[in-house]
Design an enzyme around this catalytic site. Structure first.
Site, short mmCIF file in Angstrom:
data_model
loop_
_atom_site.label_atom_id
_atom_site.label_comp_id
_atom_site.label_asym_id
_atom_site.label_seq_id
_atom_site.Cartn_x
_atom_site.Cartn_y
_atom_site.Cartn_z
N ASP A 80 0.79 -1.24 0.00
CA ASP A 80 0.00 0.00 0.00
C ASP A 80 0.82 1.29 0.00
O ASP A 80 0.27 2.38 -0.11
CB ASP A 80 -0.97 0.00 1.20
N HIS A 114 6.70 -7.68 -0.94
CA HIS A 114 5.64 -8.16 -1.84
C HIS A 114 5.26 -7.13 -2.89
O HIS A 114 4.17 -7.23 -3.47
CB HIS A 114 4.42 -8.61 -1.02
C1 BJW Z 1 -3.48 -5.91 13.65
C2 BJW Z 1 -4.42 -4.92 13.64
C3 BJW Z 1 -4.02 -3.72 14.21
C4 BJW Z 1 -5.34 -6.56 12.73
N1 BJW Z 1 -2.79 -3.59 14.69
N2 BJW Z 1 -2.27 -5.76 14.14
C5 BJW Z 1 6.95 -22.61 3.82
C6 BJW Z 1 5.91 -23.37 4.31
C7 BJW Z 1 4.67 -23.43 3.65
C8 BJW Z 1 4.46 -22.74 2.47
C9 BJW Z 1 5.50 -21.97 1.98
C10 BJW Z 1 6.72 -21.93 2.63
N3 BJW Z 1 7.55 -21.11 1.93
C11 BJW Z 1 6.88 -20.63 0.87
C12 BJW Z 1 5.62 -21.16 0.86
C13 BJW Z 1 4.55 -20.89 -0.16
C14 BJW Z 1 3.85 -19.57 0.02
C15 BJW Z 1 3.31 -19.50 1.44
O1 BJW Z 1 3.89 -18.90 2.32
N4 BJW Z 1 2.16 -20.10 1.64
C16 BJW Z 1 1.51 -20.10 2.97
C17 BJW Z 1 0.27 -19.20 2.92
C18 BJW Z 1 1.20 -21.52 3.35
N5 BJW Z 1 4.78 -18.50 -0.28
C19 BJW Z 1 4.94 -18.04 -1.49
O2 BJW Z 1 4.35 -18.53 -2.46
C20 BJW Z 1 5.91 -16.88 -1.69
N6 BJW Z 1 6.83 -17.19 -2.73
C21 BJW Z 1 7.75 -18.14 -2.59
O3 BJW Z 1 7.89 -18.75 -1.57
O4 BJW Z 1 8.52 -18.33 -3.71
C22 BJW Z 1 9.50 -19.35 -3.66
C23 BJW Z 1 9.78 -19.89 -5.02
C24 BJW Z 1 10.85 -20.72 -5.17
C25 BJW Z 1 11.13 -21.22 -6.41
C26 BJW Z 1 10.34 -20.90 -7.49
C27 BJW Z 1 9.28 -20.05 -7.35
C28 BJW Z 1 9.01 -19.54 -6.10
C29 BJW Z 1 5.17 -15.63 -2.17
C30 BJW Z 1 4.15 -15.16 -1.20
C31 BJW Z 1 3.40 -13.96 -1.79
C32 BJW Z 1 2.27 -13.49 -0.90
N7 BJW Z 1 1.46 -12.57 -1.60
C33 BJW Z 1 0.39 -11.87 -0.91
C34 BJW Z 1 -0.37 -11.03 -1.95
C35 BJW Z 1 0.47 -9.80 -2.36
C36 BJW Z 1 -0.22 -8.96 -3.35
C37 BJW Z 1 -1.52 -8.41 -2.87
O5 BJW Z 1 -1.56 -7.63 -1.92
O6 BJW Z 1 -2.53 -8.76 -3.46
O7 BJW Z 1 0.93 -11.03 0.12
S1 BJW Z 1 -0.71 -12.95 -0.01
C38 BJW Z 1 -0.98 -11.85 1.35
O8 BJW Z 1 -0.44 -12.42 2.56
C39 BJW Z 1 -0.11 -10.61 1.05
C40 BJW Z 1 0.46 -10.31 2.41
O9 BJW Z 1 1.62 -9.51 2.26
C41 BJW Z 1 0.71 -11.67 2.96
C42 BJW Z 1 0.83 -11.68 4.48
O10 BJW Z 1 -0.33 -11.29 5.09
P1 BJW Z 1 -0.28 -10.37 6.42
O11 BJW Z 1 0.32 -9.08 6.08
O12 BJW Z 1 0.32 -11.13 7.51
O13 BJW Z 1 -1.84 -10.09 6.65
P2 BJW Z 1 -2.96 -11.01 7.38
O14 BJW Z 1 -4.27 -10.51 6.96
O15 BJW Z 1 -2.68 -12.44 7.17
O16 BJW Z 1 -2.74 -10.73 8.94
C43 BJW Z 1 -3.03 -9.47 9.50
C44 BJW Z 1 -2.59 -9.50 10.96
O17 BJW Z 1 -2.78 -8.20 11.51
C45 BJW Z 1 -3.38 -10.46 11.85
O18 BJW Z 1 -2.47 -11.22 12.64
C46 BJW Z 1 -4.22 -9.55 12.75
O19 BJW Z 1 -4.41 -10.08 14.07
C47 BJW Z 1 -3.36 -8.31 12.79
N8 BJW Z 1 -4.08 -7.07 13.01
N9 BJW Z 1 -5.59 -5.46 13.05
C48 BJW Z 1 -1.95 -4.69 14.64
N10 BJW Z 1 -4.91 -2.69 14.26
#
Ligand code: BJW
Ligand code: ZN
Length: 265
Positions: A107, A134
């Protein structure tokens, strides 16, 4: 002193005694600015399936659907302003050496806070510009070549079909990282180097479910550093965190960082 005050006091001492700090933020840090999170009750994934929108396969299958979802989000985010949490982190990075900000957010609000707080302090914004793991919704890139461009919300309504690359006519797409895609190498290296060197990792507003970003605080912990979490809810990081401040980042960060970020003399 209440339990909450005692924890805040301990947390402030952790920040004060750290020489190098890496901060990892997620969608929660922008929640109080009005940007939706992904996985919460009102999160984007409640009404949208990630695999239909945030994967390269989804874009190949239905480019117009993915394009218009990001156009909608870009418009929404463009109306949001940094909150006191972004501002406190920006001031921390501007006023203290050894602070690296790393964000998963697309953002751009940390950068706006960096620029605005730097201007107030009469310094350059660079130390508070985060590594964006990201990407950003305010940039487009070509799905076929290396072309990239800035993309602010246009005055006219966004076209409903993706634009074409001026260099190769390929489809332009948001410059964000979808599931299964590599993270930008420079940002990834910068983030993990800071994580290895930090004696404190501050994890703010992330569910810590998405890797490799969620590993940033784990790397600091593995290297013998301390993890401090700021989040209303527990996450997989909570078990490695020495301390968790439970509540909204926009309230807790200014309190946590107030003595760090008030200019002296
Ligand atoms: C508050 C609050 C307040 C509320 N104050 N707090 C290891 C294990 C298992 C799987 C994998 C692994 N390693 C990699 C993977 C695969 C995958 C992955 O992680 N999957 C899991 C979901 C299982 N990872 C990937 O695919 C990544 N790439 C990769 O690993 O490539 C390797 C590769 C190797 C060789 C060839 C090719 C590739 C890429 C990940 C990309 C994620 N993309 C997104 C979308 C981005 C674009 C968009 O915005 O549309 O990124 S998904 C989404 O999740 C976004 C976020 O950045 C990301 C994280 O989310 P975040 O920020 O944590 O948000 P929330 O909503 O989940 O949580 C919010 C939190 O705030 C909560 O805890 C609330 O309690 C809190 N909160 N109000 C403070 N006021
Ligand atoms: Zn191209």
């Amino acid at each position: 002193m209440t339990g909450g005050e005692a924890e805040m006091d301990r947390a402030r001492r952790l920040v004060a005694s750290a020489e190098r700090i890496v901060v990892l933020t997620g969608a929660g840090v922008s929640a109080e600015s009005g940007v939706p999170t992904f996985r919460g009750e009102d999160g984007l994934w409640q009404s949208h399936r990630p695999e239909e929108l945030a994967t390269p396969q989804a874009f190949r299958r239905d480019p117009a659907l993915v394009w218009s979802w990001y156009a909608w989000r870009r418009e929404r985010v463009a109306e949001c302003r940094p909150n006191e949490g972004h501002r406190a982190l920006a001031r921390l990075a501007l006023l203290r050496d050894g602070v690296t900000l790393v964000t998963q957010n697309v953002d751009g609000l940390h950068t706006v806070a960096a620029e605005e707080e730097a201007e107030k302090l009469g310094v350059g914004p660079e130390p508070a510009i985060p590594w964006e793991l990201h990407g950003s919704v305010f940039r487009l890139r070509c799905s076929s070549c290396e072309y990239r461009e800035e993309h602010r919300v246009p005055e006219e309504p966004e076209p409903v079909e993706p634009l074409h690359c001026p260099e190769c006519r390929g489809l332009l797409r948001p410059d964000v990282v979808w599931f299964g895609e590599m993270l930008p190498a420079t940002a990834l290296d910068g983030a993990f180097q800071a994580a290895r060197e930090a004696d404190l990792a501050l994890a703010v507003g992330t569910s810590a479910m998405v890797h490799p970003a969620a590993s940033v605080p784990l790397v600091t912990a593995d290297a013998g550093g301390t993890v401090l979490e700021v989040n209303p809810d527990a996450t997989p990081l909570s078990r490695v965190a020495s301390l968790a401040l439970r509540g909204p980042a926009g309230e807790l960060l200014p309190e946590l960082l107030s003595s760090e970020v008030t200019p002296q003399g």
